[in-house]
Write a protein that holds these residues in place. Structure first.
Motif, PDB file in Angstrom:
ATOM      1  N   SER A   1       0.803  -1.229   0.000  1.00  0.00           N
ATOM      2  CA  SER A   1       0.000   0.000   0.000  1.00  0.00           C
ATOM      3  C   SER A   1       0.836   1.279   0.000  1.00  0.00           C
ATOM      4  O   SER A   1       0.304   2.359  -0.224  1.00  0.00           O
ATOM      5  N   GLY A   2       2.141   1.158   0.238  1.00  0.00           N
ATOM      6  CA  GLY A   2       2.990   2.364   0.244  1.00  0.00           C
ATOM      7  C   GLY A   2       3.280   2.865  -1.168  1.00  0.00           C
ATOM      8  O   GLY A   2       2.730   2.357  -2.144  1.00  0.00           O
ATOM      9  N   SER A   3       4.169   3.866  -1.231  1.00  0.00           N
ATOM     10  CA  SER A   3       4.529   4.402  -2.546  1.00  0.00           C
ATOM     11  C   SER A   3       5.299   3.333  -3.333  1.00  0.00           C
ATOM     12  O   SER A   3       5.821   2.377  -2.748  1.00  0.00           O
ATOM     13  N   GLU A   4       5.378   3.517  -4.648  1.00  0.00           N
ATOM     14  CA  GLU A   4       6.110   2.564  -5.490  1.00  0.00           C
ATOM     15  C   GLU A   4       7.526   2.344  -4.967  1.00  0.00           C
ATOM     16  O   GLU A   4       8.022   1.227  -4.930  1.00  0.00           O
ATOM     17  N   LEU A   5       8.153   3.448  -4.550  1.00  0.00           N
ATOM     18  CA  LEU A   5       9.546   3.382  -4.101  1.00  0.00           C
ATOM     19  C   LEU A   5       9.671   2.612  -2.788  1.00  0.00           C
ATOM     20  O   LEU A   5      10.574   1.783  -2.609  1.00  0.00           O
ATOM     21  N   THR A   6       8.741   2.890  -1.843  1.00  0.00           N
ATOM     22  CA  THR A   6       8.773   2.200  -0.543  1.00  0.00           C
ATOM     23  C   THR A   6       8.600   0.702  -0.752  1.00  0.00           C
ATOM     24  O   THR A   6       9.316  -0.113  -0.147  1.00  0.00           O
ATOM     25  N   VAL A   7       7.642   0.333  -1.613  1.00  0.00           N
ATOM     26  CA  VAL A   7       7.399  -1.092  -1.859  1.00  0.00           C
ATOM     27  C   VAL A   7       8.636  -1.714  -2.521  1.00  0.00           C
ATOM     28  O   VAL A   7       9.080  -2.804  -2.154  1.00  0.00           O
ATOM     29  N   ALA A   8       9.219  -0.973  -3.476  1.00  0.00           N
ATOM     30  CA  ALA A   8      10.393  -1.503  -4.198  1.00  0.00           C
ATOM     31  C   ALA A   8      11.543  -1.796  -3.231  1.00  0.00           C
ATOM     32  O   ALA A   8      12.255  -2.798  -3.395  1.00  0.00           O
ATOM     33  N   GLU A   9      11.724  -0.960  -2.214  1.00  0.00           N
ATOM     34  CA  GLU A   9      12.797  -1.185  -1.241  1.00  0.00           C
ATOM     35  C   GLU A   9      12.559  -2.486  -0.480  1.00  0.00           C
ATOM     36  O   GLU A   9      13.482  -3.255  -0.217  1.00  0.00           O
ATOM     37  N   GLN A  10      11.291  -2.734  -0.131  1.00  0.00           N
ATOM     38  CA  GLN A  10      10.965  -3.975   0.595  1.00  0.00           C
ATOM     39  C   GLN A  10      11.146  -5.201  -0.297  1.00  0.00           C
ATOM     40  O   GLN A  10      11.588  -6.251   0.159  1.00  0.00           O
ATOM     41  N   VAL A  11      10.794  -5.048  -1.566  1.00  0.00           N
ATOM     42  CA  VAL A  11      10.968  -6.176  -2.503  1.00  0.00           C
ATOM     43  C   VAL A  11      12.462  -6.479  -2.655  1.00  0.00           C
ATOM     44  O   VAL A  11      12.885  -7.635  -2.604  1.00  0.00           O
ATOM     45  N   LYS A  12      13.265  -5.421  -2.789  1.00  0.00           N
ATOM     46  CA  LYS A  12      14.722  -5.601  -2.909  1.00  0.00           C
ATOM     47  C   LYS A  12      15.271  -6.357  -1.704  1.00  0.00           C
ATOM     48  O   LYS A  12      16.099  -7.252  -1.840  1.00  0.00           O
ATOM     49  N   ALA A  13      14.786  -5.980  -0.510  1.00  0.00           N
ATOM     50  CA  ALA A  13      15.271  -6.634   0.722  1.00  0.00           C
ATOM     51  C   ALA A  13      14.914  -8.125   0.701  1.00  0.00           C
ATOM     52  O   ALA A  13      15.746  -8.982   1.044  1.00  0.00           O
ATOM     53  N   ALA A  14      13.696  -8.437   0.273  1.00  0.00           N
ATOM     54  CA  ALA A  14      13.269  -9.845   0.233  1.00  0.00           C
ATOM     55  C   ALA A  14      14.100 -10.624  -0.788  1.00  0.00           C
ATOM     56  O   ALA A  14      14.514 -11.768  -0.537  1.00  0.00           O
ATOM     57  N   LEU A  15      14.379  -9.998  -1.942  1.00  0.00           N
ATOM     58  CA  LEU A  15      15.177 -10.674  -2.970  1.00  0.00           C
ATOM     59  C   LEU A  15      16.616 -10.885  -2.474  1.00  0.00           C
ATOM     60  O   LEU A  15      17.185 -11.961  -2.639  1.00  0.00           O
ATOM     61  N   SER A  16      17.172  -9.848  -1.820  1.00  0.00           N
ATOM     62  CA  SER A  16      18.549  -9.953  -1.331  1.00  0.00           C
ATOM     63  C   SER A  16      18.673 -11.087  -0.325  1.00  0.00           C
ATOM     64  O   SER A  16      19.640 -11.861  -0.346  1.00  0.00           O
ATOM     65  N   GLN A  17      17.676 -11.186   0.575  1.00  0.00           N
ATOM     66  CA  GLN A  17      17.695 -12.276   1.570  1.00  0.00           C
ATOM     67  C   GLN A  17      17.672 -13.630   0.885  1.00  0.00           C
ATOM     68  O   GLN A  17      18.388 -14.552   1.281  1.00  0.00           O
ATOM     69  N   ALA A  18      16.822 -13.745  -0.130  1.00  0.00           N
ATOM     70  CA  ALA A  18      16.719 -15.026  -0.841  1.00  0.00           C
ATOM     71  C   ALA A  18      18.039 -15.362  -1.526  1.00  0.00           C
ATOM     72  O   ALA A  18      18.504 -16.509  -1.463  1.00  0.00           O
ATOM     73  N   PHE A  19      18.707 -14.370  -2.137  1.00  0.00           N
ATOM     74  CA  PHE A  19      19.977 -14.650  -2.825  1.00  0.00           C
ATOM     75  C   PHE A  19      21.040 -15.097  -1.835  1.00  0.00           C
ATOM     76  O   PHE A  19      21.834 -15.972  -2.138  1.00  0.00           O
ATOM     77  N   THR A  20      21.026 -14.496  -0.651  1.00  0.00           N
ATOM     78  CA  THR A  20      21.988 -14.908   0.370  1.00  0.00           C
ATOM     79  C   THR A  20      21.733 -16.375   0.729  1.00  0.00           C
ATOM     80  O   THR A  20      22.657 -17.180   0.834  1.00  0.00           O
ATOM     81  N   ARG A  21      20.459 -16.694   0.922  1.00  0.00           N
ATOM     82  CA  ARG A  21      20.080 -18.077   1.254  1.00  0.00           C
ATOM     83  C   ARG A  21      20.515 -19.047   0.155  1.00  0.00           C
ATOM     84  O   ARG A  21      20.986 -20.143   0.432  1.00  0.00           O
ATOM     85  N   TRP A  22      20.381 -18.632  -1.091  1.00  0.00           N
ATOM     86  CA  TRP A  22      20.714 -19.514  -2.219  1.00  0.00           C
ATOM     87  C   TRP A  22      22.210 -19.486  -2.560  1.00  0.00           C
ATOM     88  O   TRP A  22      22.661 -20.166  -3.483  1.00  0.00           O
ATOM     89  N   GLY A  23      22.939 -18.626  -1.859  1.00  0.00           N
ATOM     90  CA  GLY A  23      24.368 -18.497  -2.150  1.00  0.00           C
ATOM     91  C   GLY A  23      24.646 -17.876  -3.505  1.00  0.00           C
ATOM     92  O   GLY A  23      25.633 -18.214  -4.164  1.00  0.00           O
ATOM     93  N   LYS A  24      23.790 -16.948  -3.936  1.00  0.00           N
ATOM     94  CA  LYS A  24      23.977 -16.304  -5.268  1.00  0.00           C
ATOM     95  C   LYS A  24      24.538 -14.901  -5.117  1.00  0.00           C
ATOM     96  O   LYS A  24      24.223 -14.221  -4.170  1.00  0.00           O
TER      97      LYS A  24
END
Ligand code: Z5A
Length: 211
Positions: free
Chosen positions: A188-211
């Motif tokens: 529900s936040g601004s496009e930018l706020t949501v994008a920051e949260q999506v980036k954080a979720a993707l970064s966590q997943a890459f760390t988990r996958w060792g990428k």
């Protein structure tokens, strides 16, 4: 398979298409692997025709079971002709909707049998699950408002508010039941706020996958 399948899900107007595109651009700047995007329905040539039938067919009402089978047919083609080949060569795939949409829309929304949906999802995917699903959670009213501002609506978007509330409940339950795979993000936040949260979720997943 070397690649990863990342799916964006949510009710209409949640911003998934916007965030998928932003993620694609961001990932291309930080990942050396190739990043490609696709969608359901419509990720293949045959799928594009099925999408047209599903979303813009006004001549004859589509029965709920027919609708379910068309989504399954689109998915079977998409998995075999697009997702698997690209995953096998190591691509990072960003996909706009996948199996959870069928559970949310045809199961919770239309009230079709969940066991039947699971069986069809299994047949269509041959067991291919997302490695990560980003669920953009917004109120149905906010989604409706955004879509209204965008203009013309398709067949499913015109369905009642109650239908979309049931779909939203479906995504909520799916997220609760699949915490290992589905990450909830407040859309529900601004496009930018949501994008920051999506980036954080993707970064966590890459760390988990060792990428
Ligand atoms: N469906 C199904 O029933 N069963 C299945 O198995 C599958 C699908 C796979 C087609 O999906 C339909 O198929 C869909 C479910 C059904 N129907 N419905 N409802 P689709 O993905 O092609 O269409 P959609 O769900 O309607 O999504 P969309 O049109 O692509 O919208 P979106 O991805 O949710 O949002 P968006 O395009 O990124 O943004 C919508 C508008 O909001 C746009 O004007 C943006 O500029 C704006 N926006 C985006 N983010 C923001 C923020 N943060 N603030 C303000 N405004 C924003």
């Amino acid at each position: 398979m070397d690649g990863k399948l990342i799916v964006f899900e949510g009710i209409e107007g949640c911003g998934k298409t916007t965030q998928l595109e932003r993620s694609r651009q961001w990932l291309r700047t930080i990942q050396s692997a190739d990043v490609i995007s696709t969608r359901e329905p419509g990720g293949t040539q045959l799928g594009a025709s099925i999408r047209q039938l599903l979303l813009h067919s006004d001549d004859e009402p589509i029965h709920d079971r027919t609708e379910l089978l068309l989504y399954a047919a689109d998915r079977a083609q998409h998995v075999e002709h697009f997702l698997r080949p690209h995953l096998e060569r190591g691509a990072l795939i960003l996909c706009d909707r996948y199996t959870d949409s069928t559970i949310a829309y045809q199961g919770y929304g239309r009230g079709l049998n969940f066991q039947l949906i699971d069986q069809l999802n299994q047949v269509a995917t041959g067991g291919l699950q997302s490695d990560l699903t980003i669920w953009l959670d917004i109120d149905v009213e906010i989604g409706f408002e955004r879509m209204k501002q965008r203009g013309k609506r398709d067949r499913i978007e015109q369905a009642s508010l109650d239908f979309h509330r049931r779909v939203q409940m479906g995504f909520t339950k799916l997220a609760e039941e699949n915490r290992d795979r589905i990450v909830r993000i407040d859309g529900s936040g601004s496009e930018l706020t949501v994008a920051e949260q999506v980036k954080a979720a993707l970064s966590q997943a890459f760390t988990r996958w060792g990428k």
